[in-house]
Design a protein around this motif. Structure first.
Motif, short mmCIF file in Angstrom:
data_model
loop_
_atom_site.label_atom_id
_atom_site.label_comp_id
_atom_site.label_asym_id
_atom_site.label_seq_id
_atom_site.Cartn_x
_atom_site.Cartn_y
_atom_site.Cartn_z
N ILE A 33 0.82 -1.21 0.00
CA ILE A 33 0.00 0.00 0.00
C ILE A 33 0.85 1.26 0.00
CG2 ILE A 33 -1.71 1.29 1.34
CD1 ILE A 33 -2.80 -1.45 2.23
N ASP A 34 1.91 1.32 0.77
CA ASP A 34 2.74 2.52 0.82
C ASP A 34 3.44 2.77 -0.52
OD1 ASP A 34 2.03 3.10 3.40
OD2 ASP A 34 3.69 1.94 4.27
N GLU A 35 3.93 1.71 -1.13
CA GLU A 35 4.57 1.87 -2.45
C GLU A 35 3.54 2.29 -3.50
OE1 GLU A 35 6.74 -1.65 -3.44
OE2 GLU A 35 7.64 -1.76 -1.45
N ALA A 36 2.32 1.77 -3.40
CA ALA A 36 1.26 2.15 -4.33
C ALA A 36 0.92 3.63 -4.17
CB ALA A 36 0.02 1.31 -4.10
N LYS A 37 0.88 4.11 -2.94
CA LYS A 37 0.60 5.53 -2.71
C LYS A 37 1.72 6.39 -3.29
CE LYS A 37 -2.43 5.22 1.28
NZ LYS A 37 -2.65 5.55 2.68
N GLY A 38 2.93 5.89 -3.26
CA GLY A 38 4.05 6.60 -3.87
C GLY A 38 3.88 6.73 -5.39
N GLU A 39 3.39 5.65 -6.00
CA GLU A 39 3.13 5.71 -7.45
C GLU A 39 1.98 6.67 -7.74
OE1 GLU A 39 4.65 4.28 -10.21
OE2 GLU A 39 6.22 3.81 -8.76
#
Length: 186
Positions: A157-163
């Protein structure tokens, strides 16, 4: 009284005939004075109408030939004469053919061939993206969205929010991003 009314009527009739005759003479003088200019304007308008008609007819014929070549190419992708005709008549339509039919065997060759043509910039971006080049500017936001969605599916989820954060706030993809962030890809 009746004689006076008749005289007034005759005066008004003569006056209106004089005005008509006077305006006819003025018109004739104006035409004689500006005869060449009026004829030149008429000829320019006539030539413009004929040129527009010819240009429009040529465009329609070109579209018909390109559509026939596209249909022939869809039915037989190895038809080189239709391929050459389509490239000559409508390179962007050929790029659409490449997008539709490129498979893994000849994908790179067809895409490179279509990229070398003078086609619509959006089609070039789509071809670049199809080729695997994710640096395409126009579709970069879309690529960020897809990458973020894939990360959400994997539970990152955190990496997705970064994208998703790479997508500008004024992008039309923001409502989708907000929904994906809210539901976390579920």
């Amino acid at each position: 009284m009746a004689v006076k009314e008749n005289i007034d009527y005759i005066k008004s009739e003569i006056s209106s005939q004089e005005q008509f005759l006077e305006s006819a003479i003025k018109s004739e003088r104006f035409f004689r004075k500006n005869k060449r200019i009026l004829i030149a304007i008429f000829l320019v308008i006539l030539i413009a109408i004929i040129a527009y008609g010819v240009f429009n007819t040529i465009q329609v014929e070109t579209k018909i030939e390109a559509n026939k070549a596209y249909n022939a190419l869809i039915n037989n992708p190895d038809d080189n004469s239709s391929k050459e005709l389509l490239i000559a008549k409508n390179p962007s339509l050929y790029a659409l053919f490449v997008i539709k039919t490129a498979d893994d065997l000849n994908k790179i060759k067809l895409i490179d061939e279509a990229l070398a043509l003078d086609i619509d910039p959006l089609l070039k971006e789509i071809l670049q993206n199809l080729k695997g080049n994710k640096s395409a500017k126009i579709l970069s936001n879309y690529n960020y969205l897809i990458d973020g969605y894939e990360l959400l599916k994997d539970g990152k989820i955190d990496e997705a929010k970064g994208e998703f954060a790479k997508i500008p706030l004024n992008s039309q993809l923001q409502p989708i991003v907000k929904n994906l962030e809210h539901y976390q890809g579920k």
